[in-house]
Scaffold this active site. Structure first.
Site, PDB file in Angstrom:
ATOM      1  N   HIS A   1      -1.264  -0.822  -2.222  1.00  0.00           N
ATOM      2  CA  HIS A   1      -1.628   0.000  -1.069  1.00  0.00           C
ATOM      3  C   HIS A   1      -1.502   1.464  -1.451  1.00  0.00           C
ATOM      4  O   HIS A   1      -0.608   1.827  -2.199  1.00  0.00           O
ATOM      5  CB  HIS A   1      -0.701  -0.301   0.123  1.00  0.00           C
TER       6      HIS A   1
ATOM      7  N   ASP B   1      -3.430  -7.749   4.316  1.00  0.00           N
ATOM      8  CA  ASP B   1      -4.523  -8.706   4.164  1.00  0.00           C
ATOM      9  C   ASP B   1      -4.144  -9.942   3.356  1.00  0.00           C
ATOM     10  O   ASP B   1      -4.932 -10.876   3.248  1.00  0.00           O
ATOM     11  CB  ASP B   1      -5.734  -8.023   3.499  1.00  0.00           C
TER      12      ASP B   1
HETATM   13  N1  CMC Z   1      -4.222  -5.798  -8.827  1.00  0.00           N
HETATM   14  C1  CMC Z   1      -3.965  -5.313 -10.067  1.00  0.00           C
HETATM   15  N2  CMC Z   1      -3.693  -4.014 -10.327  1.00  0.00           N
HETATM   16  C2  CMC Z   1      -3.678  -3.163  -9.296  1.00  0.00           C
HETATM   17  C3  CMC Z   1      -3.935  -3.589  -7.985  1.00  0.00           C
HETATM   18  C4  CMC Z   1      -4.214  -4.945  -7.756  1.00  0.00           C
HETATM   19  N3  CMC Z   1      -4.462  -5.398  -6.509  1.00  0.00           N
HETATM   20  N4  CMC Z   1      -3.854  -2.530  -7.144  1.00  0.00           N
HETATM   21  C5  CMC Z   1      -3.563  -1.475  -7.909  1.00  0.00           C
HETATM   22  N5  CMC Z   1      -3.456  -1.845  -9.221  1.00  0.00           N
HETATM   23  C6  CMC Z   1      -3.083  -0.989 -10.351  1.00  0.00           C
HETATM   24  C7  CMC Z   1      -4.241  -0.099 -10.767  1.00  0.00           C
HETATM   25  O1  CMC Z   1      -5.050  -0.718 -11.750  1.00  0.00           O
HETATM   26  C8  CMC Z   1      -3.533   1.135 -11.268  1.00  0.00           C
HETATM   27  O2  CMC Z   1      -3.009   0.827 -12.528  1.00  0.00           O
HETATM   28  P1  CMC Z   1      -2.883   1.995 -13.679  1.00  0.00           P
HETATM   29  O3  CMC Z   1      -1.905   2.982 -13.114  1.00  0.00           O
HETATM   30  O4  CMC Z   1      -2.406   1.277 -14.887  1.00  0.00           O
HETATM   31  O5  CMC Z   1      -4.273   2.564 -13.830  1.00  0.00           O
HETATM   32  C9  CMC Z   1      -2.331   1.267 -10.323  1.00  0.00           C
HETATM   33  O6  CMC Z   1      -2.065  -0.089  -9.881  1.00  0.00           O
HETATM   34  C10 CMC Z   1      -2.575   2.164  -9.113  1.00  0.00           C
HETATM   35  O7  CMC Z   1      -3.723   1.656  -8.416  1.00  0.00           O
HETATM   36  P2  CMC Z   1      -4.887   2.542  -7.804  1.00  0.00           P
HETATM   37  O8  CMC Z   1      -6.122   1.731  -7.732  1.00  0.00           O
HETATM   38  O9  CMC Z   1      -4.950   3.848  -8.523  1.00  0.00           O
HETATM   39  O10 CMC Z   1      -4.313   2.818  -6.341  1.00  0.00           O
HETATM   40  P3  CMC Z   1      -5.112   3.290  -5.073  1.00  0.00           P
HETATM   41  O11 CMC Z   1      -4.117   3.880  -4.164  1.00  0.00           O
HETATM   42  O12 CMC Z   1      -6.281   4.130  -5.481  1.00  0.00           O
HETATM   43  O13 CMC Z   1      -5.709   1.928  -4.467  1.00  0.00           O
HETATM   44  C11 CMC Z   1      -5.845  -0.135  -3.293  1.00  0.00           C
HETATM   45  C12 CMC Z   1      -5.080   1.182  -3.457  1.00  0.00           C
HETATM   46  C13 CMC Z   1      -5.349  -0.836  -2.035  1.00  0.00           C
HETATM   47  C14 CMC Z   1      -7.336   0.153  -3.135  1.00  0.00           C
HETATM   48  C15 CMC Z   1      -5.591  -1.026  -4.543  1.00  0.00           C
HETATM   49  O14 CMC Z   1      -4.215  -1.332  -4.641  1.00  0.00           O
HETATM   50  C16 CMC Z   1      -6.418  -2.313  -4.526  1.00  0.00           C
HETATM   51  O15 CMC Z   1      -7.556  -2.306  -4.985  1.00  0.00           O
HETATM   52  N6  CMC Z   1      -5.842  -3.446  -3.995  1.00  0.00           N
HETATM   53  C17 CMC Z   1      -6.614  -4.676  -3.842  1.00  0.00           C
HETATM   54  C18 CMC Z   1      -7.514  -4.597  -2.601  1.00  0.00           C
HETATM   55  C19 CMC Z   1      -6.727  -4.726  -1.333  1.00  0.00           C
HETATM   56  O16 CMC Z   1      -5.881  -5.602  -1.174  1.00  0.00           O
HETATM   57  N7  CMC Z   1      -7.035  -3.852  -0.360  1.00  0.00           N
HETATM   58  C20 CMC Z   1      -6.420  -3.876   0.986  1.00  0.00           C
HETATM   59  C21 CMC Z   1      -5.575  -2.674   1.210  1.00  0.00           C
HETATM   60  S1  CMC Z   1      -4.507  -2.802   2.645  1.00  0.00           S
HETATM   61  C22 CMC Z   1      -5.525  -3.019   4.029  1.00  0.00           C
HETATM   62  C23 CMC Z   1      -6.546  -2.005   4.279  1.00  0.00           C
HETATM   63  O17 CMC Z   1      -6.607  -0.904   3.742  1.00  0.00           O
HETATM   64  O18 CMC Z   1      -7.382  -2.296   5.109  1.00  0.00           O
END
Ligand code: CMC
Length: 433
Positions: free
Chosen positions: A313, A370
């Site tokens: 998140h 989720d």
């Molecule tokens: N699985 C594997 N690695 C992950 C995941 C994941 N679900 N989420 C983040 N990471 C890693 C990412 O690759 C990065 O690694 P590194 O630092 O080595 O490059 C690190 O963790 C930080 O992630 P980010 O993508 O830069 O973080 P963000 O704040 O931009 O993205 C997020 C947040 C929710 C989009 C992301 O965690 C994600 O894609 N999660 C899966 C989709 C999901 O469950 N979304 C629902 C969010 S909650 C409900 C809502 O918003 O409606």
């Protein structure tokens, strides 16, 4: 004395004030930066460090896993409140009196009639259309059927306030009808109208699940579960869809149009669409033999696009308090309904492994709202492609509350700047010469 920070650019110092919120969060106010420095702006892709507004609706502490609507904790609201009470609280700022709550519900019921021509639009969608696409289009179509009632202007503020209220109750009245019609159309069921004798959540379930030519029997387990899920989804401060609603509304576009764009933003799998993506992921892990370790390895492999959906998140770096509540609710609902779903065990196994895996621990990746919600929706009999639609239904009060706050505070049009990285000037040469 108010706090400030000093920024030094090429030897010159610029003082910038610090804004402090009621929970002691601090922000540097850079609104004078560009003019004072002769053109320097800040850049922050994804707005990871940027506050877009000051808001009095929802407080979220991602480090401590705290979520409060207007000061009330999500744990208490999910346990004790009624969704409509929470909607009133989010939109208008205080919990309603019983009289206010009853009036609000009556007004919503009165505004829930959907124009018959909307049914024709619904009929025109192909069977394979995704319900989120249908909902977003039909919500936008409401503008055409209820034109220009949602303009707030200073010429007649009292009339504008009434028009805004009328639109709020229309959104809360009509969108559940659109949601349930979308579901029924997809399943070849005749469309069902609301029942004014029922509660808000009870009515949604009846409009959705009433079988043709059969009496409808209410299931209190489903009512309790849906009430809780809607409350948990009702607001989450400046998330992607809410920011979209605020920014669209900041151009003085109307409430229906703004909410329609919020629905589109919510659809993506990184946001609300994650609930569908989680269920599909858990299903494919099951079909692949249930080897959770294999998928954990894929999620950690940077050359593999697979991500553990429902994990991570932008703001929560401890745990998502909504996920904790939903995990307990998933066990309860499946138990109460006598459903034994093997993917719940796969989800728990993935969570257990992730919580002790350095990759997830170091990056502070925890299950989000989720991760378990889809398991509950499925146990309730809601098909996978309707999960994000149910999320949208819950998020309506949040979108409305933020839209109203933005307009009443007379926020300026949202218009970020950029740092241009394209070509410098070059003369035009046509291929026709
Ligand atoms: N699985 C594997 N690695 C992950 C995941 C994941 N679900 N989420 C983040 N990471 C890693 C990412 O690759 C990065 O690694 P590194 O630092 O080595 O490059 C690190 O963790 C930080 O992630 P980010 O993508 O830069 O973080 P963000 O704040 O931009 O993205 C997020 C947040 C929710 C989009 C992301 O965690 C994600 O894609 N999660 C899966 C989709 C999901 O469950 N979304 C629902 C969010 S909650 C409900 C809502 O918003 O409606």
């Amino acid at each position: 004395m108010s706090e400030k920070v000093s920024l030094k650019i090429n030897g010159e110092t610029f003082d910038l004030p610090i804004v402090q919120g009621t929970e002691q969060e601090k922000a540097i106010n850079i609104s004078s930066l560009r003019a004072a420095t002769g053109g320097i702006i800040t850049i922050d892709p994804g707005f990871k460090n940027t506050g877009s507004c000051q808001s009095g609706i929802t407080f979220l502490d991602g480090e401590k896993g705290v979520l409060r609507y207007r000061g009330y904790s999500i744990e208490e609201l999910a346990e004790k409140a009624d969704f409509l009470e929470v909607a009133f609280l989010l939109i208008f700022g205080e919990l309603p009196t019983l009289q206010e709550l009853n009036k609000f519900h009556e007004d919503i019921k009165e505004s829930s009639i959907v124009d018959d021509d909307i049914r024709k639009i619904l009929d025109a969608f192909p069977k394979a259309a995704h319900p989120m696409g249908i909902l977003s289009s039909l919500t936008s179509a409401l503008t055409a059927f209820n034109p220009s009632k949602d303009q707030i202007n200073s010429i007649n503020y009292e009339r504008s306030k009434q028009a805004l209220y009328d639109n709020i109750v229309m959104v809360l009245g009509k969108i559940p009808v659109l949601v349930t019609w979308t579901y029924r159309k997809k399943h070849g069921l005749p469309l069902e109208y609301g029942d004014n004798n029922l509660g808000y959540v009870e009515n949604i379930l009846k409009m959705m699940f009433k079988k043709p030519n059969k009496d409808y029997v209410e299931n209190p387990v489903l009512v309790k579960a849906l009430n809780k899920l809607l409350i948990l989804h009702a607001d989450h401060e400046q998330n992607c869809s809410t920011s979209t609603v605020r920014i669209v509304g900041s151009s003085h576009a109307g409430l229906f149009a703004s909410i329609s764009s919020g629905i589109s933003a919510l659809w993506g799998p990184l946001h609300g669409g994650a609930n569908q993506a989680v269920l599909e992921m858990l299903e494919s892990i099951k079909e692949d033999g249930g080897d959770t370790k294999k998928y954990m390895a894929k999620a950690k492999d940077k050359s593999d696009p697979f991500r553990l959906m429902g994990f991570g998140h932008r703001v929560y770096k401890n745990f998502d308090p909504r996920a904790k509540i939903i995990k307990v609710a998933a066990d309860e609902v499946l138990n109460d309904l006598g459903v034994d779903d093997p993917i719940l065990e796969i989800a728990k196994a993935l969570e257990k492994e992730a919580l002790s895996d350095p990759y997830f621990v170091d990056r502070k990746l925890y299950p989000n709202v989720d991760f378990y919600s889809g398991i509950i929706y499925r146990a309730m009999g809601i098909p996978v492609d309707m999960f994000t639609v149910m999320f949208a239904l819950g998020r309506l009060p949040g979108w409305i509350g933020h839209w109203r706050e933005m307009r009443l505070r007379k926020e300026p049009i949202g218009r970020p700047r950029q740092v241009y990285t394209g070509n410098s000037y070059r003369p035009f040469e046509s291929c026709r010469d």
